[in-house]
Design an enzyme around this catalytic site. Structure first.
Site, PDB file in Angstrom:
ATOM      1  N   GLY A 182       0.826  -1.215   0.000  1.00 37.23           N
ATOM      2  CA  GLY A 182       0.000   0.000   0.000  1.00 37.23           C
ATOM      3  C   GLY A 182       0.852   1.254   0.000  1.00 37.23           C
ATOM      4  N   ASP A 183       1.897   1.245   0.797  1.00 37.80           N
ATOM      5  CA  ASP A 183       2.833   2.373   0.817  1.00 37.80           C
ATOM      6  C   ASP A 183       3.779   2.363  -0.386  1.00 37.80           C
ATOM      7  OD1 ASP A 183       2.400   3.831   3.353  1.00 37.80           O
ATOM      8  OD2 ASP A 183       2.910   1.942   4.299  1.00 37.80           O
ATOM      9  N   LEU A 184       4.326   1.181  -0.691  1.00 38.83           N
ATOM     10  CA  LEU A 184       5.382   1.110  -1.704  1.00 38.83           C
ATOM     11  C   LEU A 184       4.845   1.469  -3.090  1.00 38.83           C
ATOM     12  CD1 LEU A 184       7.098  -2.179  -0.464  1.00 38.83           C
ATOM     13  CD2 LEU A 184       7.867   0.165  -0.070  1.00 38.83           C
ATOM     14  N   GLY A 220       4.463   5.142  -3.248  1.00 45.30           N
ATOM     15  CA  GLY A 220       5.772   5.779  -3.417  1.00 45.30           C
ATOM     16  C   GLY A 220       6.258   5.690  -4.852  1.00 45.30           C
TER      17      GLY A 220
END
Lengths: 399, 399
Positions: free
Chosen positions: A176-178, A181
């Site tokens: 979800g973060d990667l 990013g």
């Protein structure tokens, strides 16, 4: 086209300066990629503790592995954006920055007096890269807190991950973060390219939830076409005939991807059972789909006679696409990792003796083989302030 | 800086022309992103069948949903790169292209006479974006066939995904391909930016396996710091105190991310059991880590009294970060999707009535709300050849 050619070794983002307010993972992962490829990243952290992830375990030499892994190659200065003197420093940093990045909740930048209209009016060539759970504009959920797991759950990502019939399962990395990013990195780089034509900066608004939807394109396409609601798929690819998935051996697991009749016949021969390819249950792709559990049992009974390393060598020599299911330590021991500079040295210490390298390899840029350790909080303050003083002709002392 | 400013609505990659030999997923996903943001993508497909994924299920209106979802906004021409007349067309296409993309196995381009030294000598400003399982250079595995599942398995990605104690599990989307497509997109865009300074093209060499390692940065960092070999983590984040994960309700699951004492107290109150926050087993983060299974049982006993929708509303109102674990159909029904243009109309039909939009939103570019359907094989041949004839002054007839 310009006359001058960059010397070999100059990086794609050399000369780009990024003022980075991001914390934890999605934003820092983006600015890590930008720094790996030549951008100067000045991490502006909130005193007294700085980036929250400085205080996340696991620790090595008293420092957070979590923080250190994604903040290499960055500088740090601590600034309180609610204090007038610190705001003055911050704005002077922005005056010759190319990009400002942040992952505050929507509204925080506006309340600080740095909403996009104000930023754009004052710094017209500045690019503003923003990442939040649900995006800066539009979503009914925009004011809700978001975490990796919240967007993995909401998006449907967890619903398609896991063993068939089992519970929804989180992807074992913070995808979800990667992914957010990565999409922010694409957006910022595209904006830099556009600004090279126009001279004008813009804002990139990334929602973590949108990025999960972008990864789910096939699950969504299948649902829209067939009306089916996909559930956890295990290691089985619905679009491809078996054997195509994960199989147990005497000491672990391996992946076999023998998705057509020819590869299946080669597999059966390599396993010492060429007759299986003639078995009426398995002779053709559709038949193998109908008898998938039986096929799995037959193959695993044979694989139980030896370990994963043996079978990878035997099947690989027979031209059957396959590979071990490695744990992280076994992957790191594979000669691929050194050959592609995917584990690099860290100058200056910190939690980690080595960190993962960059997967983006350019023919005319030397491989990234060393990085500078993640900064201590505020470690570059004196030098950054001296630079500002030099640039403003010494008319003002910065502290 | 240039004097002219792009009109609002011009896209970041407007004017960029991409000749695209990629097939199936990793490469086409990259060129989809580039096309969504303004690049012209000419898909060069091998006759007679074209891109293999044209023949992958599920189907809608006789077309592959898999193919259609990632090939919108592209043109198609069928060329056999082993035939002299078709090579002439291909080379004429390259003569004014900015980028060539391919995902052949290493060595195929060289055998076709289009290795990087030849390409660069002949088309010095051309950027060559390449993606393969193990990269074009360096890896001992470079000649092995790679599939998404092979790199998910080898990298360790499957070893950290799944339920604790259970088997390694594939991520439910093809993250091996998708991450490679994203890193290739970053690399190509960076190379375009560099070329704007230097005028010179370069080669971007992406290995799917490297990209999985780049996503595993935290698992690798933890291993290097502690020596532990991470296994499947389920929905539990080892670095954060519980409750932080997935919980069963009367009709499904939800995610609760209450990783500190204050949020835990708010959760207990919202569940009608403020006393739980005073329970000696749960009163503090470290204690909750030690009694995590008991905490999960207590919370799920309360959640069993109502459905996911009820609890998301109640906990959300109490300020507890949470969200439903949606299936894909439920996610698509969420008003977020329309508000952020994450499901867009397809002009010209095909398998899919709608496709997933782009998660990269720019302040000065209109949202992508419509795309052109993926092309039929060779559908743009006549127009593309007429353009080549016009550019070469009509001295040569193209067929």
């Amino acid at each position: 086209m310009p006359d001058e050619v960059d010397p070999i070794g100059d990086k794609p983002l050399s000369g780009i300066k990024i003022v980075d307010l991001t914390r934890v993972l999605a934003g820092p992962y983006c600015t890590m990629i930008l720094a790996d490829h030549g951008a100067r990243v000045i991490k502006v952290e909130r005193p007294p503790g700085g980036d929250d992830s400085r205080h996340f375990g696991s620790y090595g030499h008293g420092r957070s592995a979590y923080f250190d892994s994604v903040n290499r190659n960055k500088e740090s200065i601590a600034l309180d954006l609610r204090s007038a003197p610190d705001r003055e420093v911050f704005e002077e940093l922005l005056a010759d920055a190319d990009v400002l990045t942040e992952n505050f909740r929507p509204g925080v930048m506006r309340r600080l007096g740095y909403g996009w209209p104000e930023l754009h009016a004052r710094f017209p060539s500045l690019i503003h890269g923003s990442v939040s759970g649900f995006g800066g504009e539009g979503s009914p959920h925009r004011d809700r807190p978001a975490y990796d797991m919240v967007v993995q759950g909401m998006s449907g990502m967890m619903s398609v991950t896991g063993q068939p019939g089992g519970p929804p399962t989180r992807v074992g990395v913070s995808v979800g973060d990667l992914a957010a990013g990565l999409f922010l990195t694409v957006g910022i780089t595209m904006s830099l390219l556009r600004r090279a034509r126009t001279g004008v900066g813009n804002q990139v608004d990334i929602a973590m939830l949108d990025c999960q939807l972008a990864l789910l394109e096939y699950s969504i396409g299948r649902h829209l076409t067939t009306g089916e609601t996909p559930g956890p798929v295990g290691t089985y690819r619905p679009a491809v005939p078996p054997p195509f998935g994960s199989f147990r051996t005497a000491d672990g697991y391996l992946v076999i991807a023998a998705g057509n009749d020819k590869l299946f016949a080669a597999l059966c021969t390599a396993l010492g059972r060429p007759d299986l390819a003639q078995d009426s249950r398995f002779v053709q792709g559709e038949a193998r789909k109908d008898h998938e559990p039986a096929l799995q049992r037959e193959i695993e009974a044979l694989l139980a006679q030896a370990g994963t390393g043996h079978w990878c060598a035997v099947l690989g020599a027979a031209g059957v696409p396959c590979g071990p299911i490695n744990t992280v330590d076994r992957m790191l021991a594979d000669p691929h990792v050194a050959a592609r500079s995917m584990l690099v040295d860290v100058d200056g210490g910190g939690a980690l003796p080595k960190v993962v390298g960059t997967p983006i390899k350019f023919s005319d840029v030397a491989d990234l083989t060393r990085v500078t350790a993640a900064p201590d909080l505020d470690q570059d303050r004196a030098r950054i302030l001296a630079e500002l003083a030099a640039r403003t002709g010494g008319v003002r002392e910065w502290s």
